[in-house]
Scaffold this active site. Structure first.
Site, PDB file in Angstrom:
ATOM      1  N   GLY A   1       0.809  -1.227   0.000  1.00 25.94           N
ATOM      2  CA  GLY A   1       0.000   0.000   0.000  1.00 25.94           C
ATOM      3  C   GLY A   1       0.835   1.267   0.000  1.00 25.94           C
TER       4      GLY A   1
ATOM      5  N   ASP B   1       2.692   0.438 -14.210  1.00 26.15           N
ATOM      6  CA  ASP B   1       3.267  -0.404 -13.152  1.00 26.15           C
ATOM      7  C   ASP B   1       3.716  -1.761 -13.699  1.00 26.15           C
ATOM      8  OD1 ASP B   1       2.404   1.742 -11.712  1.00 26.15           O
ATOM      9  OD2 ASP B   1       0.685   0.711 -10.826  1.00 26.15           O
TER      10      ASP B   1
HETATM   11  C1  GLA Z   1      -1.230   3.783 -10.170  1.00 26.32           C
HETATM   12  C2  GLA Z   1      -1.699   3.107 -11.464  1.00 26.32           C
HETATM   13  C3  GLA Z   1      -0.803   3.498 -12.635  1.00 26.32           C
HETATM   14  C4  GLA Z   1      -0.662   5.022 -12.730  1.00 26.32           C
HETATM   15  C5  GLA Z   1      -0.305   5.617 -11.374  1.00 26.32           C
HETATM   16  C6  GLA Z   1      -0.306   7.119 -11.388  1.00 26.32           C
HETATM   17  O1  GLA Z   1       0.034   3.309  -9.797  1.00 26.32           O
HETATM   18  O2  GLA Z   1      -1.681   1.703 -11.319  1.00 26.32           O
HETATM   19  O3  GLA Z   1      -1.321   2.953 -13.832  1.00 26.32           O
HETATM   20  O4  GLA Z   1      -1.817   5.588 -13.257  1.00 26.32           O
HETATM   21  O5  GLA Z   1      -1.190   5.185 -10.356  1.00 26.32           O
HETATM   22  O6  GLA Z   1       0.688   7.606 -12.223  1.00 26.32           O
END
Ligand code: GLA
Length: 402
Positions: free
Chosen positions: A139, A189
């Site tokens: 988290g 990510d």
């Molecule tokens: C989270 C989402 C990503 C991106 C970020 C903000 O990590 O999973 O896809 O949008 O927020 O940049």
């Protein structure tokens, strides 16, 4: 407790320890050695926030915090999943039945990955026993969930004796997050966890879905990650709401893609949108621009010059996109206040926001001092104990030798 200051040498005691613990857990539970070890890193984003779902650019790196999975075939049609983080919540997943989200919830990330393989025609997957272990703060905005997905997909590749194209693997994992964890996330990510590279940032063009490594070899600069210990739930609607507002803005502007939108285009329709939607759009346009500039600076070996862009990114996320919080602001302001003379080159919130972590670029010789100061001043101001560590940029997902 893991070592706090990660040097940029070739040794990686933090990772070696994690892997050793994984093997011990697997042998204790299953009385044998695993067949496969799959590894995927968490990520930190240097700049380019909340624009991966707007056809923007992002500039993350893999960090020295990982999900590791040990697995062995069991000759059944079941996957027996054991997480060392939630040892009292083992999961059994039937591999010859359609996957749906269920209990325990942590296993949904992995069910989503099985579903992705099924969607690609790999069905049913062979049964196996797996132990999942990690040293990623949960988290904390460092994409532990993407790391679980990518490690699970890498494990399934190993079980099947196949390798899927890395881009498709990242997209399969993003699909798992969206469909099974309910977060309408972009691609950052999962792409970061797949394409991360030792001593590099990864410039991801979220329109073409191409990832390009950008060397970050300047050993005099280190990355410091500060987890505020205020934790968010991206599935609670705020993330989806921001995404929606950017879609509304783009439809009013009337362009196909944010990549074609300038501030003049936005200002031309300013009267047609409410003030909040205008600010969301301004963040997207300016952040796309900043991220391209930052990628150029890093690729020219001028990483020290991205500090002002990081500050502008933070202010934009705080004021225009409104995804920061007082604890993130406090942590960033402490770093700004330590400033260049104290060894801080730049600092901003990183990841989805509403809590989570900041990234700070620090002169390597000052890392210990800066971390100590951030720790004590943050705790003094907020009453919350943060988790602060330095990290190198590490390689992306892979299978490992035992
Ligand atoms: C989270 C989402 C990503 C991106 C970020 C903000 O990590 O999973 O896809 O949008 O927020 O940049």
């Amino acid at each position: 407790m893991y070592q706090q200051h990660d040097t940029m040498s070739d040794d990686n005691p933090i990772f070696d320890q994690l892997k050793k613990e994984l093997l011990e857990h697997f042998e204790k539970i299953h009385g044998m050695e695993p067949f496969i070890i799959a590894v995927a890193p968490a990520r930190v984003n240097l700049i380019g926030e909340h624009i991966d779902y707007c056809d923007g650019f992002v500039l993350p790196a893999g960090i020295n915090r990982h999900v590791v999975i040990a697995a062995a075939p069991n000759g059944t049609s079941e996957a027996n999943l054991h997480s060392t983080m939630l040892p009292d919540q083992p999961a059994t997943v039937m591999l010859d039945e359609p996957q749906t989200p269920g209990q325990p919830k942590w296993a949904d990330y992995i069910r989503g990955v099985f579903d992705g393989f099924c969607d690609k025609g790999f069905w049913p997957l062979p049964g196996f026993d797996a132990v999942i272990h990690a040293n990623i703060p949960l988290g904390a905005g460092l994409s532990s969930s993407a790391a679980i997905e990518v490690a699970a997909a890498t494990m399934v590749e190993g079980l099947l004796g196949i390798e899927i194209n890395p881009k498709n693997k990242a997209l399969l994992c993003q699909r798992a997050e969206r469909k099974f964890a309910g977060v309408p996330c972009g691609i950052m990510d999962q792409f970061a966890s797949v394409f991360a590279k030792n001593d590099h940032f990864v410039l991801i063009d979220c329109r073409s879905e191409e990832a390009q490594p950008i060397p970050f070899t300047d050993k005099s600069i280190s990355m410091v990650i500060a987890d505020t210990n205020v934790h968010h739930e991206l599935s609670d609607g705020a993330y989806a709401n921001r995404r929606k507002q950017t879609e509304i803005a783009l439809s009013i502007i009337g362009k196909e893609s944010w990549r074609e939108v300038t501030m003049d285009d936005l200002d031309a329709v300013k009267e047609e949108m409410n003030e909040v939607v205008y600010r969301r759009a301004r963040h997207v346009i300016t952040e796309i621009d900043r991220t391209q500039q930052a990628a150029i600076a890093v690729s020219q070996g001028k990483t020290g010059e991205v500090g002002e862009m990081m500050a502008a990114s933070h202010r934009s996320l705080r004021d225009d996109f409104e995804v920061s919080c007082k604890e993130l602001d406090a942590m960033v302001e402490i770093a700004w206040d330590i400033g260049i003379d104290g060894g801080v080159l730049g600092s901003r919130m990183t990841g989805g926001g509403f809590g989570g972590s900041t990234i700070t670029l620090v002169r390597t010789e000052k890392v210990e001092e800066v971390m100590a100061e951030m720790r004590s001043r943050y705790q003094e101001q907020t009453g919350i104990k943060p988790q602060i560590f330095s990290t190198r940029a590490v390689d992306g997902a892979r299978q490992e030798e035992r």
